[in-house]
Design an enzyme around this catalytic site. Structure first.
Site, PDB file in Angstrom:
ATOM      1  N   ARG A 127     -15.381  17.936 -26.091  1.00  0.00           N
ATOM      2  CA  ARG A 127     -14.230  17.220 -25.170  1.00  0.00           C
ATOM      3  C   ARG A 127     -13.236  18.076 -23.885  1.00  0.00           C
ATOM      4  NH1 ARG A 127     -13.247  16.541 -31.020  1.00  0.00           N
ATOM      5  NH2 ARG A 127     -11.073  16.690 -31.221  1.00  0.00           N
ATOM      6  N   ARG A 143     -12.879  12.065 -19.377  1.00  0.00           N
ATOM      7  CA  ARG A 143     -13.004  11.632 -21.108  1.00  0.00           C
ATOM      8  C   ARG A 143     -14.862  11.007 -21.635  1.00  0.00           C
ATOM      9  NH1 ARG A 143     -11.295  12.309 -26.728  1.00  0.00           N
ATOM     10  NH2 ARG A 143     -12.350  12.553 -28.171  1.00  0.00           N
ATOM     11  N   ASP A 199      -8.426  15.828 -25.221  1.00  0.00           N
ATOM     12  CA  ASP A 199      -8.037  14.752 -26.374  1.00  0.00           C
ATOM     13  C   ASP A 199      -6.702  14.420 -26.376  1.00  0.00           C
ATOM     14  OD1 ASP A 199      -8.796  13.032 -28.821  1.00  0.00           O
ATOM     15  OD2 ASP A 199      -8.867  14.982 -30.169  1.00  0.00           O
ATOM     16  N   ASP A 231      -3.683  12.358 -28.545  1.00  0.00           N
ATOM     17  CA  ASP A 231      -3.901  11.920 -30.144  1.00  0.00           C
ATOM     18  C   ASP A 231      -2.296  11.175 -29.927  1.00  0.00           C
ATOM     19  OD1 ASP A 231      -6.318  11.666 -31.274  1.00  0.00           O
ATOM     20  OD2 ASP A 231      -5.545  13.951 -31.267  1.00  0.00           O
TER      21      ASP A 231
END
Length: 147
Positions: free
Chosen positions: A80, A71, A83, A85
């Protein structure tokens, strides 16, 4: 489909994080990108872990995992490959530099709520409500379970 393979591999890594135990993962879901311009559809999932890491330590581990998968962060909203989170951290509400939990806008996004409701339909998002009920309010957002 490369993004699915990458996501599945990244989810597997969650069980190897220090002081962390993998509990569950949702199916994979495909959705159109939201707020980032023209990009291919996204593939999303939600995983649940139990950890003694602090929220900041867990976020650091997630960012390190993204980096191990290649990334790059050239600009906000840039395409991307992965990701990861931190959506929730128990019932805690955290507002620190670079770390906001619950994740902002998660309660408005079907691509987050659909996989979350799959593994924890009654989970409450602090200050917002239960995932399943919030998902109903996002019925106009197309999210497709792919596996």
């Amino acid at each position: 489909m490369a993004e699915s393979t990458t996501l599945v591999r990244a989810i597997a890594v969650l069980g190897t994080l220090p002081r962390t135990r993998f509990l569950a993962a949702s199916s994979l879901y495909r959705s159109a990108p939201v707020g980032v311009g023209e990009q291919p559809d996204f593939v999303n999932a939600v995983a649940e872990v139990e950890t003694t890491l602090t929220a900041r330590e867990l976020l650091d581990e997630l960012l390190a995992t993204e980096a191990r998968f290649g990334r790059e962060r050239p600009s906000p909203g840039a395409p991307r490959t992965l990701d990861l989170d931190l959506l929730l951290y128990g019932e805690r509400v955290i507002a620190e530099s670079g770390l906001i939990v619950p994740h902002p806008r998660m309660h408005e996004r079907a691509f987050v709520l659909a996989p979350l409701a799959e593994i924890a339909p009654d989970i409450a998002i602090p200050g917002k409500g239960r995932a399943g009920a919030l998902l109903e309010a996002c019925a106009d957002q197309k999210v497709q379970k792919i596996r």
